[in-house]
Design a protein around this motif. Structure first.
Motif, PDB file in Angstrom:
ATOM      1  N   LYS A 253       0.811  -1.219   0.000  1.00  9.12           N
ATOM      2  CA  LYS A 253       0.000   0.000   0.000  1.00  9.12           C
ATOM      3  C   LYS A 253       0.843   1.267   0.000  1.00  9.12           C
ATOM      4  O   LYS A 253       0.427   2.301  -0.528  1.00  9.12           O
ATOM      5  CB  LYS A 253      -0.949  -0.016   1.196  1.00  9.12           C
ATOM      6  CG  LYS A 253      -2.070  -1.035   1.027  1.00  9.12           C
ATOM      7  CD  LYS A 253      -3.019  -1.079   2.204  1.00  9.12           C
ATOM      8  CE  LYS A 253      -4.154  -2.066   1.927  1.00  9.12           C
ATOM      9  NZ  LYS A 253      -5.055  -2.205   3.102  1.00  9.12           N
ATOM     10  N   LYS A 254       2.038   1.204   0.570  1.00 14.23           N
ATOM     11  CA  LYS A 254       2.910   2.379   0.597  1.00 14.23           C
ATOM     12  C   LYS A 254       3.654   2.581  -0.721  1.00 14.23           C
ATOM     13  O   LYS A 254       4.143   3.680  -1.000  1.00 14.23           O
ATOM     14  CB  LYS A 254       3.916   2.247   1.734  1.00 14.23           C
ATOM     15  CG  LYS A 254       3.300   2.413   3.122  1.00 14.23           C
ATOM     16  CD  LYS A 254       4.350   2.197   4.212  1.00 14.23           C
ATOM     17  CE  LYS A 254       3.735   2.338   5.603  1.00 14.23           C
ATOM     18  NZ  LYS A 254       4.733   2.066   6.675  1.00 14.23           N
ATOM     19  N   ASN A 255       3.736   1.532  -1.528  1.00 15.59           N
ATOM     20  CA  ASN A 255       4.418   1.655  -2.816  1.00 15.59           C
ATOM     21  C   ASN A 255       3.619   2.601  -3.721  1.00 15.59           C
ATOM     22  O   ASN A 255       2.402   2.506  -3.825  1.00 15.59           O
ATOM     23  CB  ASN A 255       4.546   0.280  -3.469  1.00 15.59           C
ATOM     24  CG  ASN A 255       5.415   0.317  -4.704  1.00 15.59           C
ATOM     25  OD1 ASN A 255       5.009   0.804  -5.746  1.00 15.59           O
ATOM     26  ND2 ASN A 255       6.625  -0.206  -4.573  1.00 15.59           N
ATOM     27  N   LYS A 256       4.297   3.534  -4.391  1.00 16.79           N
ATOM     28  CA  LYS A 256       3.624   4.588  -5.145  1.00 16.79           C
ATOM     29  C   LYS A 256       3.184   4.154  -6.541  1.00 16.79           C
ATOM     30  O   LYS A 256       2.475   4.903  -7.230  1.00 16.79           O
ATOM     31  CB  LYS A 256       4.538   5.808  -5.243  1.00 16.79           C
ATOM     32  CG  LYS A 256       4.795   6.464  -3.882  1.00 16.79           C
ATOM     33  CD  LYS A 256       5.685   7.686  -4.015  1.00 16.79           C
ATOM     34  CE  LYS A 256       5.923   8.327  -2.637  1.00 16.79           C
ATOM     35  NZ  LYS A 256       6.786   9.536  -2.735  1.00 16.79           N
ATOM     36  N   SER A 257       3.573   2.979  -6.974  1.00 13.88           N
ATOM     37  CA  SER A 257       3.197   2.515  -8.313  1.00 13.88           C
ATOM     38  C   SER A 257       1.688   2.358  -8.431  1.00 13.88           C
ATOM     39  O   SER A 257       1.023   1.829  -7.537  1.00 13.88           O
ATOM     40  CB  SER A 257       3.874   1.178  -8.619  1.00 13.88           C
ATOM     41  OG  SER A 257       3.314   0.590  -9.776  1.00 13.88           O
ATOM     42  N   LYS A 258       1.139   2.782  -9.556  1.00 20.19           N
ATOM     43  CA  LYS A 258      -0.301   2.620  -9.777  1.00 20.19           C
ATOM     44  C   LYS A 258      -0.668   1.140  -9.976  1.00 20.19           C
ATOM     45  O   LYS A 258      -1.845   0.774  -9.913  1.00 20.19           O
ATOM     46  CB  LYS A 258      -0.756   3.439 -10.979  1.00 20.19           C
ATOM     47  CG  LYS A 258      -0.162   3.010 -12.310  1.00 20.19           C
ATOM     48  CD  LYS A 258      -0.671   3.903 -13.436  1.00 20.19           C
ATOM     49  CE  LYS A 258      -0.108   3.462 -14.788  1.00 20.19           C
ATOM     50  NZ  LYS A 258      -0.612   4.317 -15.889  1.00 20.19           N
ATOM     51  N   SER A 259       0.344   0.314 -10.203  1.00 19.72           N
ATOM     52  CA  SER A 259       0.109  -1.119 -10.415  1.00 19.72           C
ATOM     53  C   SER A 259       0.163  -1.932  -9.130  1.00 19.72           C
ATOM     54  O   SER A 259      -0.076  -3.145  -9.151  1.00 19.72           O
ATOM     55  CB  SER A 259       1.143  -1.682 -11.397  1.00 19.72           C
ATOM     56  OG  SER A 259       1.043  -1.088 -12.660  1.00 19.72           O
TER      57      SER A 259
END
Length: 459
Positions: A253-259
């Motif tokens: 959830k913290k990862n900024k990737s839209k994927s």
């Protein structure tokens, strides 16, 4: 009826957190085999070898067809969620699986009933055991006895194969990789049953059990063991602690990737495939499998894509961590950037709200492969709130009181605050939400749901 125990010690593994070494037991459970046999005779099941043998037999009479229909209607499917865990990270408890576990681990139907009291109603439990009792001699005559000699030889060879190839080491590998644990006082029980005249076999793992139908002409066991370990890795993943699962969830959830959300949805199957059908198969065969590892495009391709990283972590005896997750998401996004818009992918994980119950059947037929799914039949604030709490693809089909319902939807999703619509015209609308799940709104007037979904594929 008494179970036929064909072999007992499958393997032992090095203890990790408990002094006692666990045992893997292989057995043939007549009770389970008959249960699966009856399941496969259902009108709801596709054509299969069990159904073929039954239909051409003398037992294809109204009496037994009525019992099959009665079996179909038994209320044995209940579940509950582990609500303290992140959504979708732990498999819900399933009463059907507990009943199968009890069939495997008891010696007769009387003991099965005693162990299973309270899981379903006593009336249902009695009816289930009565139906199994009726079908035991039928199953033995049509399936087991004609294949008994071959099947028992296979069990002997499988046990020998597991010992020679030290299959126990792969269980330990999974525990380390997933940062999971196993209570070594609990045996892992493997139940096989014969599958004649078939080119495929199926496997399922739950709790401390693995069940699998074996083709009666099967001679090469590396595929079987890679599939078995694949399913067992699902159990090891499921047994991760709340702390581990929470950390994994937060890292995605913290990862900024839209994927990141849809990469997360694939994680369980991708890892089990990469470990079981990739790593285990390569170790058993001496070379990597160049064919498909999984019969679904997205899982197959992503499992192969991530395999070098999985192999690296295994060789270093490292557990899945933030670095692994960030790398996994990056590879998903860079190699398959369009997947978050492909309906065949995102509809695998869906939450559908429609006031027309037929729409659910239409969607199931159009997208039969599904991993997580929920359905609701009312477009209300309460139902939309429940939908918003999930990270699934969100589909809302509006076919009544269109303007009122569309205004409600607009109000409930902040991402729609600037959205303009004409409630008198049919349309499909799709938007990626803040939680990185897709929201699909279908405004239906005259066209069929099938037609509108087909148009949706072009968006």
């Amino acid at each position: 009826m008494k179970n036929r125990v064909l072999a007992i010690i499958f393997c032992t593994i090095s203890t990790l957190t408990f002094a006692q070494k666990p045992k893997f037991e292989i057995k043939y459970s007549e009770q389970l085999a008959v249960f699966v046999f009856i399941q496969n005779l259902s009108e709801n099941y596709p054509e299969n070898v069990f159904k073929t043998e039954f239909i051409k037999s003398k037992y294809n009479t109204e009496k037994f067809k009525n019992l099959i229909s009665k079996f179909d209607k038994l209320s044995i499917n209940y579940s509950y969620e582990f609500e303290e865990f992140p959504y979708g990270s732990k498999i819900p408890m399933q009463t059907r699986d507990i009943l199968k576990k009890n069939l495997i681990e008891t010696d007769n139907l009387k003991d099965f009933k005693l162990r299973s009291i309270g899981i379903v109603t006593n009336k249902t439990l009695n009816e289930l055991t009565e139906i199994i009792t009726e079908f035991i001699p039928i199953y033995n005559e049509l399936i087991y006895n004609p294949n008994k000699e071959k099947f028992e030889q296979q069990i002997f060879e499988i046990t020998k194969y597991s010992t020679e190839n030290k299959i126990e080491n792969y269980f330990e590998t999974g525990l380390i990789f997933y940062n999971s644990s196993w209570d070594n006082s609990i045996p892992f029980v493997v139940a096989f049953y014969p599958l004649p005249n078939s080119k495929v076999y199926t496997g399922q793992a739950f709790y401390n059990n693995f069940i699998c139908a074996i083709q009666t002409n099967l001679k090469d066991y590396k595929d079987l063991f890679s599939v078995m370990l694949h399913e067992i890795f699902h159990i090891i993943y499921n047994e991760q602690s709340l702390e581990v699962k929470t950390e994994i969830d937060e890292n995605f959830k913290k990862n900024k990737s839209k994927s990141s959300n849809y990469a997360y949805q694939l994680l369980n199957e991708v890892l089990a495939t990469s470990l079981g059908n990739g790593y285990v198969f390569e170790k058993l065969d001496g070379k990597i499998d160049t064919g498909e590892w999984y019969n679904q495009k997205y899982i197959n391709l992503m499992a192969k894509q991530i395999y070098p990283l999985v192999n690296e972590y295994i060789s270093q005896r490292k557990a899945v961590d933030k670095n692994f997750i960030d790398n996994y998401i990056k590879q998903y996004e860079e190699n398959f950037p369009n997947w978050i818009n492909e309906l065949d992918n995102i509809m695998t994980y869906r939450y559908v709200i429609s006031e027309n119950k037929n729409d659910f059947e239409v969607i199931d037929q159009k997208y039969p492969y599904r991993s997580s799914t929920d359905f609701e039949t009312e477009i209300t604030k309460n139902e939309i709130d429940k939908m918003k709490k999930t990270s699934l693809t969100k589909v809302i089909i509006v076919s009544k009181n269109n303007k009122e319902k569309l205004n409600l939807i607009t109000k409930e999703f902040k991402e729609l605050k600037n959205w303009k619509f004409n409630s008198e015209k049919e349309f499909n609308y799709k938007i990626l939400l803040e939680d990185k799940s897709q929201l699909i709104i279908i405004n239906q007037k005259k066209s069929t749901t099938e037609m509108l979904i087909k148009k949706l594929e072009s968006i």
